[in-house]
Scaffold this motif. Structure first.
Motif, PDB file in Angstrom:
ATOM      1  N   VAL A   1       0.835  -1.200   0.000  1.00  0.00           N
ATOM      2  CA  VAL A   1       0.000   0.000   0.000  1.00  0.00           C
ATOM      3  C   VAL A   1       0.869   1.250   0.000  1.00  0.00           C
ATOM      4  N   VAL A   2       0.586   2.153  -0.929  1.00  0.00           N
ATOM      5  CA  VAL A   2       1.201   3.479  -0.885  1.00  0.00           C
ATOM      6  C   VAL A   2       0.074   4.467  -0.569  1.00  0.00           C
ATOM      7  N   GLU A   3       0.350   5.368   0.366  1.00  0.00           N
ATOM      8  CA  GLU A   3      -0.703   6.231   0.903  1.00  0.00           C
ATOM      9  C   GLU A   3      -0.519   7.688   0.492  1.00  0.00           C
ATOM     10  N   ALA A   4      -1.654   8.348   0.317  1.00  0.00           N
ATOM     11  CA  ALA A   4      -1.643   9.781   0.048  1.00  0.00           C
ATOM     12  C   ALA A   4      -2.816  10.410   0.790  1.00  0.00           C
ATOM     13  N   SER A   5      -2.601  11.627   1.287  1.00  0.00           N
ATOM     14  CA  SER A   5      -3.668  12.332   1.998  1.00  0.00           C
ATOM     15  C   SER A   5      -4.254  13.468   1.165  1.00  0.00           C
ATOM     16  N   THR A   6      -3.620  13.773   0.035  1.00  0.00           N
ATOM     17  CA  THR A   6      -4.150  14.793  -0.872  1.00  0.00           C
ATOM     18  C   THR A   6      -4.104  14.275  -2.307  1.00  0.00           C
ATOM     19  N   GLY A   7      -4.904  14.893  -3.164  1.00  0.00           N
ATOM     20  CA  GLY A   7      -4.911  14.497  -4.561  1.00  0.00           C
ATOM     21  C   GLY A   7      -3.575  14.751  -5.237  1.00  0.00           C
ATOM     22  N   GLU A   8      -2.967  15.869  -4.893  1.00  0.00           N
ATOM     23  CA  GLU A   8      -1.675  16.211  -5.499  1.00  0.00           C
ATOM     24  C   GLU A   8      -0.630  15.154  -5.154  1.00  0.00           C
ATOM     25  N   GLU A   9      -0.631  14.732  -3.877  1.00  0.00           N
ATOM     26  CA  GLU A   9       0.336  13.712  -3.454  1.00  0.00           C
ATOM     27  C   GLU A   9       0.071  12.394  -4.181  1.00  0.00           C
ATOM     28  N   ALA A  10      -1.207  12.053  -4.366  1.00  0.00           N
ATOM     29  CA  ALA A  10      -1.545  10.813  -5.053  1.00  0.00           C
ATOM     30  C   ALA A  10      -1.038  10.802  -6.493  1.00  0.00           C
ATOM     31  N   LEU A  11      -1.189  11.926  -7.181  1.00  0.00           N
ATOM     32  CA  LEU A  11      -0.734  12.005  -8.567  1.00  0.00           C
ATOM     33  C   LEU A  11       0.791  11.884  -8.651  1.00  0.00           C
ATOM     34  N   GLU A  12       1.491  12.490  -7.698  1.00  0.00           N
ATOM     35  CA  GLU A  12       2.956  12.377  -7.677  1.00  0.00           C
ATOM     36  C   GLU A  12       3.378  10.931  -7.458  1.00  0.00           C
ATOM     37  N   LEU A  13       2.703  10.252  -6.523  1.00  0.00           N
ATOM     38  CA  LEU A  13       3.045   8.850  -6.242  1.00  0.00           C
ATOM     39  C   LEU A  13       2.791   7.971  -7.465  1.00  0.00           C
ATOM     40  N   ALA A  14       1.677   8.234  -8.147  1.00  0.00           N
ATOM     41  CA  ALA A  14       1.353   7.436  -9.343  1.00  0.00           C
ATOM     42  C   ALA A  14       2.424   7.614 -10.414  1.00  0.00           C
ATOM     43  N   ASP A  15       2.938   8.827 -10.545  1.00  0.00           N
ATOM     44  CA  ASP A  15       3.993   9.074 -11.535  1.00  0.00           C
ATOM     45  C   ASP A  15       5.291   8.378 -11.149  1.00  0.00           C
ATOM     46  N   ARG A  16       5.580   8.351  -9.855  1.00  0.00           N
ATOM     47  CA  ARG A  16       6.853   7.768  -9.411  1.00  0.00           C
ATOM     48  C   ARG A  16       6.800   6.246  -9.332  1.00  0.00           C
ATOM     49  N   GLN A  17       5.580   5.683  -9.207  1.00  0.00           N
ATOM     50  CA  GLN A  17       5.468   4.240  -9.015  1.00  0.00           C
ATOM     51  C   GLN A  17       4.488   3.667 -10.053  1.00  0.00           C
ATOM     52  N   PRO A  18       4.959   3.457 -11.270  1.00  0.00           N
ATOM     53  CA  PRO A  18       4.074   2.984 -12.341  1.00  0.00           C
ATOM     54  C   PRO A  18       3.585   1.560 -12.166  1.00  0.00           C
ATOM     55  N   ASP A  19       4.112   0.838 -11.167  1.00  0.00           N
ATOM     56  CA  ASP A  19       3.639  -0.532 -10.939  1.00  0.00           C
ATOM     57  C   ASP A  19       2.383  -0.582 -10.067  1.00  0.00           C
ATOM     58  N   ILE A  20       1.826   0.567  -9.725  1.00  0.00           N
ATOM     59  CA  ILE A  20       0.548   0.573  -9.000  1.00  0.00           C
ATOM     60  C   ILE A  20      -0.531  -0.006  -9.900  1.00  0.00           C
ATOM     61  N   GLU A  21      -1.294  -0.961  -9.373  1.00  0.00           N
ATOM     62  CA  GLU A  21      -2.296  -1.647 -10.188  1.00  0.00           C
ATOM     63  C   GLU A  21      -3.709  -1.119  -9.941  1.00  0.00           C
ATOM     64  N   ILE A  22      -3.989  -0.735  -8.691  1.00  0.00           N
ATOM     65  CA  ILE A  22      -5.333  -0.279  -8.346  1.00  0.00           C
ATOM     66  C   ILE A  22      -5.221   0.981  -7.476  1.00  0.00           C
ATOM     67  N   ALA A  23      -6.098   1.952  -7.730  1.00  0.00           N
ATOM     68  CA  ALA A  23      -6.158   3.164  -6.917  1.00  0.00           C
ATOM     69  C   ALA A  23      -7.511   3.228  -6.215  1.00  0.00           C
ATOM     70  N   ILE A  24      -7.475   3.477  -4.903  1.00  0.00           N
ATOM     71  CA  ILE A  24      -8.691   3.682  -4.119  1.00  0.00           C
ATOM     72  C   ILE A  24      -8.737   5.167  -3.772  1.00  0.00           C
ATOM     73  N   LEU A  25      -9.769   5.864  -4.252  1.00  0.00           N
ATOM     74  CA  LEU A  25      -9.783   7.328  -4.160  1.00  0.00           C
ATOM     75  C   LEU A  25     -10.987   7.826  -3.383  1.00  0.00           C
ATOM     76  N   ASP A  26     -10.723   8.591  -2.340  1.00  0.00           N
ATOM     77  CA  ASP A  26     -11.808   9.295  -1.664  1.00  0.00           C
ATOM     78  C   ASP A  26     -12.222  10.483  -2.539  1.00  0.00           C
ATOM     79  N   VAL A  27     -13.462  10.949  -2.365  1.00  0.00           N
ATOM     80  CA  VAL A  27     -13.949  12.059  -3.196  1.00  0.00           C
ATOM     81  C   VAL A  27     -13.649  13.410  -2.548  1.00  0.00           C
ATOM     82  N   MET A  28     -14.094  13.587  -1.313  1.00  0.00           N
ATOM     83  CA  MET A  28     -13.947  14.880  -0.639  1.00  0.00           C
ATOM     84  C   MET A  28     -12.550  15.009  -0.056  1.00  0.00           C
ATOM     85  N   LEU A  29     -11.770  15.936  -0.614  1.00  0.00           N
ATOM     86  CA  LEU A  29     -10.377  16.089  -0.209  1.00  0.00           C
ATOM     87  C   LEU A  29     -10.014  17.566  -0.163  1.00  0.00           C
TER      88      LEU A  29
END
Length: 236
Positions: A27-55
């Motif tokens: 599991v890689v964790e993010a508390s903001t949308g911006e952080e999540a996008l950065e993590l996705a760019d740095r770790q292309p082996d992520i297979e599934i994203a679980i996204l909260d709506v209200m952030l």
């Protein structure tokens, strides 16, 4: 198996993380949308994203939209308030594959994650199964999970591919929305049939010359959908 978990509430993020790890997920964790996008760019082996709506900052819909445009084969599950029907529809419109209503049980979320992952990586063929389906002018490559038209790939999400595969295997036969829901989302899926319509609308945007008057993916009013085979070339 790696999951990106975007949730601003630490208590929720903690118990989801614990349950995912217990089930064998990294599991890689993010508390903001911006952080999540950065993590996705740095770790292309992520297979599934679980996204909260209200952030804080950009919301989960925008994150979903950007991830879907950049990583079309990523599995995406939205966490939405159960009473907010519009949230569910918007998430699907932005490219989510599934949604889980808050409050949710860890068991339900885990089941959705595993079901999505299973569908994303289904064995493409069996001995009795062909490895491609010809639905002129398209070819569905089952091994590679790709839809090809005139040597160009039409990029599909995992759910979109599963819907087209189901309809192509039953070309010229009407398939009910209930049948599509069960085949693609599983028999234990608890949700609205609108999820089928939203995905069909997205597919039409990708494959039809005129999505308002589809040549291939027809609506069977009051029932479901049909893949029309042998469409004349002038409508392709």
């Amino acid at each position: 198996m790696k999951v990106l978990l975007l949730e601003d509430e630490k208590s929720i993020r903690d118990f989801v993380r614990i349950n995912l790890k217990r089930d064998g997920w990294e599991v890689v964790e993010a508390s903001t949308g911006e952080e999540a996008l950065e993590l996705a760019d740095r770790q292309p082996d992520i297979e599934i994203a679980i996204l909260d709506v209200m952030l804080p900052g950009i919301d989960g819909f925008e994150v979903c939209n950007r991830l879907r445009q950049k990583y079309p084969r990523l599995g995406i599950i939205m966490l939405t308030a159960k009473s907010q029907e519009l949230d569910k529809v918007m998430g699907l419109e932005f490219g989510a594959d599934d949604y889980v209503g808050k409050p949710f049980s860890p068991a339900e979320l885990l089941a959705r994650v595993k079901a999505l992952h299973r569908r994303m990586f289904l064995p493409a063929t069996t001995e009795a199964e062909r490895n491609e389906i010809d639905i002129h002018p398209f070819t569905l490559l089952l091994d590679e999970r790709k839809l090809i038209k005139q040597d160009q790939e039409i990029v599909l999400t995992p759910k979109e591919f599963a819907i087209i595969k189901l309809l192509a295997e039953n070309a010229n036969k009407a398939i009910s929305r209930d049948e599509i829901l069960t085949a693609v989302w599983g028999q234990f899926f608890v949700g609205d049939l609108k999820i089928v319509d939203v995905n069909i609308r997205r597919i039409r945007q990708k494959i039809e010359q005129d999505p308002a008057h589809p040549a291939f993916l027809e609506t069977v009013w009051g029932y479901g959908y049909l893949w029309r085979k042998d469409v004349s070339d002038e409508r392709n």
